[in-house]
Design a protein around this motif. Structure first.
Motif, mmCIF file in Angstrom:
data_model
loop_
_atom_site.group_PDB
_atom_site.id
_atom_site.type_symbol
_atom_site.label_atom_id
_atom_site.label_comp_id
_atom_site.label_asym_id
_atom_site.label_seq_id
_atom_site.Cartn_x
_atom_site.Cartn_y
_atom_site.Cartn_z
ATOM 1 N N ALA A 118 0.757 -1.253 -0.036
ATOM 2 C CA ALA A 118 -0.007 -0.004 -0.125
ATOM 3 C C ALA A 118 0.873 1.301 -0.050
ATOM 4 N N HIS A 119 0.110 2.458 -0.423
ATOM 5 C CA HIS A 119 1.135 3.631 -0.508
ATOM 6 C C HIS A 119 1.269 4.308 0.876
ATOM 7 N N TYR A 120 0.424 4.000 1.756
ATOM 8 C CA TYR A 120 0.710 4.649 3.215
ATOM 9 C C TYR A 120 -0.213 3.753 4.073
ATOM 10 N N ARG A 121 0.497 3.617 5.303
ATOM 11 C CA ARG A 121 0.065 2.806 6.209
ATOM 12 C C ARG A 121 -0.110 3.215 7.939
ATOM 13 N N LEU A 122 -1.217 3.003 8.098
ATOM 14 C CA LEU A 122 -1.631 3.490 9.676
ATOM 15 C C LEU A 122 -1.822 2.391 10.498
ATOM 16 N N ALA A 123 -1.205 2.321 11.561
ATOM 17 C CA ALA A 123 -1.474 1.096 12.589
ATOM 18 C C ALA A 123 -2.252 1.720 13.919
ATOM 19 N N LEU A 124 -3.122 0.895 14.310
ATOM 20 C CA LEU A 124 -4.017 1.172 15.510
ATOM 21 C C LEU A 124 -3.004 0.378 16.763
ATOM 22 N N PRO A 125 -3.101 0.855 18.047
ATOM 23 C CA PRO A 125 -2.331 0.258 19.194
ATOM 24 C C PRO A 125 -2.322 -1.060 19.149
ATOM 25 N N SER A 126 -3.423 -1.868 18.930
ATOM 26 C CA SER A 126 -3.562 -3.276 19.130
ATOM 27 C C SER A 126 -2.739 -4.037 17.880
ATOM 28 N N ALA A 127 -1.921 -3.204 16.970
ATOM 29 C CA ALA A 127 -1.352 -3.987 15.931
ATOM 30 C C ALA A 127 -0.138 -4.781 16.515
ATOM 31 N N LYS A 128 0.076 -6.098 15.812
ATOM 32 C CA LYS A 128 1.266 -6.544 16.025
ATOM 33 C C LYS A 128 1.757 -7.104 14.484
ATOM 34 N N LEU A 129 2.839 -6.508 14.237
ATOM 35 C CA LEU A 129 3.551 -6.612 12.786
ATOM 36 C C LEU A 129 4.531 -7.553 12.634
ATOM 37 N N GLY A 130 4.768 -8.527 11.797
ATOM 38 C CA GLY A 130 5.896 -9.156 11.810
ATOM 39 C C GLY A 130 6.146 -9.948 10.570
ATOM 40 N N LEU A 131 7.195 -10.469 10.243
ATOM 41 C CA LEU A 131 7.351 -11.424 9.069
ATOM 42 C C LEU A 131 8.051 -12.782 9.559
ATOM 43 N N PRO A 132 7.067 -13.610 10.054
ATOM 44 C CA PRO A 132 7.495 -14.749 10.866
ATOM 45 C C PRO A 132 7.838 -16.112 9.897
ATOM 46 N N GLU A 133 8.039 -16.010 8.669
ATOM 47 C CA GLU A 133 7.846 -17.068 7.589
ATOM 48 C C GLU A 133 9.127 -18.022 7.961
ATOM 49 N N VAL A 134 10.210 -17.364 8.539
ATOM 50 C CA VAL A 134 11.559 -18.251 8.845
ATOM 51 C C VAL A 134 11.430 -19.352 9.626
#
Length: 721
Positions: A118-134
């Protein structure tokens, strides 16, 4: 709101017009996984927005508690279906209309990759972001290895991808993963308000592929080189971590499109790796062990107050695990001095958290305020659950449970943390055996994830359900076990440790055995582990079992000779290794070798040499054979329960899936052939499990017992993995 131009989408997506903003809500419970229908719907939504001149922007949000939790696990192992997620992400990024992602809850794997497109990103306080594919033996394969370093730099991107950790909204903002942190929990409302701001400001379409965090090539190359060196040391043979580093190197070296091609090549290599199959097996197995036959029908009893009997290392660790889950804990010890030591053991953990900045002093004080202690069992009168963690001796435990039976209210769950002892006999010390269960924690109990839930003959179903609910609240990985000496894990450990002892007496050194097992993928070898845990623990168990030991069975006495000298391991400065000046890493001890030589003479053994591969084959064959016995005797529900136990409690390499998955990979006929060959030397120890023999005769594998409805047939392979 004007919905006249809404595109016709699938049920998993809801598209609504809010003036000139198209709100696209992903609604694929429970975690909004990116299944094929969701991917198709997203493409249709972006295409519809492009065609509609009344739409100025697209807002992507998730329904329920999450944005997007990742790939759809139901598609694991199936042929890929179009459109692929990389194509969806590319289409989102290429949109001529502004695309904004407002994320909350789980925003993981492909979910974060989509947000990055996406061109812009907003996160709410509950967000948990990650790239756990490993953790599944993969790398982010939808542009994650290309967009993330371009956005936040190679070093930071690699740390996220190699650890697989989640970051909260505040850290995501600090790293540059998102542009704004919103308030509240309504992603649509927060996102719409921000999109209107962006449109009013005339914010341009901003493609992540064009971000400039890799501009300082020398600094970025240094970060990649450092990550590569660290990963090569820490990965211990794991396949995907270094492929992730290779992919980020491509992001630095190549234009975006070429980098995406390279990412796809590396992703396919990971996909085809046997390690990926092992990690996926472990992933699903951990979810299966979280359920038991009892949890399907019985409801757990409420747990509001917990007691712990014993304040030693194990009791304190259990208390910390309970306190971490928000529960009040009452600790019982035999006298005031022991109780003070118990509290000190608990406080030491939290003081360490404060010293490391993981906890504030005020938060530490608040946690410890939920701890109370007493030397009187009557303090447990209102406890809903009591966990006994005293000395591993039957008479001591029977006395404790007689006291618990006297003071605890009716309906309280009475649990023992015994590692080996007969829980049916412990339960018989009470008038309420239906309320007694085993909760076998692993040391350190506040850190180790495995929890063996040992169901005795008379344990009530709702007590079993309560134990599984407790495991969830403690964030433990539960495995249901039946009653036998050692349950699943320690019973198996005793057998494969005997196999190692036989090899040692026959000619290999402890150092060679430890080295071979580490090379296989274990973090530590069996004799290093014995020194770490304390050789006196195993010695006590062997002495307890001595009266029932088969007199025909081979018994290696080397470890007993060391214990008779007081060489218990690290805590005494020497065991199988020397630990001078409190060292944590041992060095070879010539006196231990002298003991080994003397024991070989006593036993009439002429030493011979072993290759590392021979050591590993014997070690694993003994492990798999006893695992088959454990399943055959219904101590474990399925082979996958054995796998989860050995991975989470005993260091078996997770990327191999566990010993039973490993045996399927090697081929059960090959394992059985090894056992029968070893039986030429010792037919009593190397007695093939009836279950293993039956599976080979039928052409089935252990996986067929995990999912008996599928009855998978395993073709034998020619070589060991």
């Amino acid at each position: 709101m004007n919905s006249a131009a809404d595109p016709q989408l699938i049920p998993q997506l809801i598209a609504q017009r809010h003036d000139d903003i198209l709100l696209v809500t992903i609604n694929n419970p429970p975690v909004n996984a990116l299944g094929v229908d969701v991917r198709r719907g997203l493409l249709d939504a972006i295409d519809a927005a492009e065609r509609d001149p009344a739409v100025a922007a697209v807002l992507l949000v998730g329904a329920g508690r999450n944005f997007i939790g990742g790939a759809d696990i139901r598609e694991f192992g199936l042929p890929p279906q179009e459109p692929r997620l990389p194509d969806v992400c590319d289409r989102i990024e290429a949109s001529s209309k502004l695309v904004v992602a407002a994320v909350h809850g789980a925003t993981l794997g492909g979910g974060l990759e989509m947000a990055l497109a996406a061109h812009y990103r907003l996160a709410l306080p509950s967000a948990k972001l990650g790239l756990p594919e490993v953790h599944l033996g993969l790398l982010p394969g939808a542009g994650g290895t290309q967009r993330t370093p371009r956005l936040i730099g190679a070093g930071t991107a690699l740390e996220l991808m190699l650890s697989g950790r989640h970051v909260d909204a505040a850290e995501a903002l600090a790293l540059g993963l998102v542009d704004r942190v919103g308030t509240g929990e309504d992603a649509a409302a927060a996102g719409l308000a921000w999109v209107r701001e962006l449109l009013a400001e005339g914010a341009p379409v901003r493609r992540t592929r064009d971000a400039g965090a890799l501009a300082d090539r020398a600094a970025q190359q240094g970060a990649i080189d450092a990550a590569r060196a660290t990963t090569a040391k820490k990965a211990r043979g794991l396949f995907s971590p270094l492929k992730i580093v290779d992919a980020v190197q491509a992001a630095l070296d190549l234009p975006f499109e070429a980098g995406m091609v390279r990412e796809r090549e590396l992703f396919v290599e990971c996909l085809d790796s046997p390690q990926r199959a092992g990690l996926v097996h472990a992933f699903f197995a951990e979810r299966e062990t979280a359920k038991s036959p009892e949890t399907a029908a019985a409801r757990p009893r409420p747990i509001a107050k917990v007691g712990v009997v014993g304040g030693g290392t194990m009791g304190a660790g259990i208390a910390v695990a309970l306190l971490d889950a928000g529960l009040p804990v009452t600790m019982i010890e035999r006298d005031d001095a022991a109780l003070a030591r118990g509290r000190a053991n608990v406080a030491k953990v939290y003081d360490s958290h404060v010293a490391k900045g993981r906890l504030t002093a005020a938060a530490c004080e608040a946690v410890l305020a939920r701890w109370s202690g007493s030397t009187a069992y009557d303090a447990l009168a209102d406890a809903d659950l009591v966990i006994e963690a005293v000395f591993e001796e039957m008479a001591v435990k029977e006395a404790v449970f007689a006291e618990l039976d006297r003071v605890c209210k009716r309906g309280a769950v009475l649990a023992t943390n015994t590692s080996y002892l007969d829980i049916d006999r412990i339960a018989a010390a009470t008038s309420r055996p239906q309320d007694v269960i085993g909760l076998h924690f692993f040391s350190p109990a506040n850190i180790m994830k495995l929890l063996e839930i040992v169901v005795a003959a008379k344990t009530a179903p709702d007590v079993v359900a309560t134990a599984f609910a407790l495991a969830r609240s403690l964030r433990k990985t539960p495995v249901r076990a039946g009653v036998c000496d050692g349950f699943i894990g320690n019973r198996m450990l005793a057998v494969y440790r005997q196999a190692a002892d036989h090899v040692m007496e026959d000619g290999a050194s402890p150092q060679q055995i430890d080295r071979a097992i580490r090379a296989f993928g274990y973090p530590i070898g069996p004799y290093e582990m014995a020194d770490l845990a304390g050789n006196d623990i195993g010695w006590a168990t062997r002495k307890r079992r001595a009266p029932t030991r088969d007199p025909r069975a081979r018994y290696v006495q080397i470890a007993d000779r060391l214990c008779e000298r007081g060489w218990f391991g690290q805590k005494t400065g020497r065991g199988f290794y020397l630990y001078p000046d409190g060292a944590r890493t041992g060095t070879p001890d010539p006196e231990v070798q002298a003991v080994i030589d003397a024991e070989r003479v006593r036993a009439g053994v002429t030493p011979r040499s072993f290759t590392d591969e021979e050591i590993v084959r014997r070690y694993l064959a003994a492990m798999v054979n006893e695992g088959a016995n454990v399943v055959h005797e219904k101590i474990a529900l399925r082979p996958l329960d054995v796998d989860v136990t050995l991975v989470h409690g005993y260091g078996f390499p997770r990327h191999l899936g566990g010993p039973m998955k490993y045996a399927d990979t090697v081929g059960l006929p090959n394992i059985l052939a090894d056992i029968r060959a070893f039986a030429q030397e010792d037919p009593l120890f190397w007695r093939p499990s009836p279950l293993l023999v039956e599976l080979v005769e039928r052409g089935h594998d252990f996986e067929s017992l995990n999912h008996p409805e599928t009855q998978t047939i395993k073709q034998p392979e020619n070589a060991h993995a």
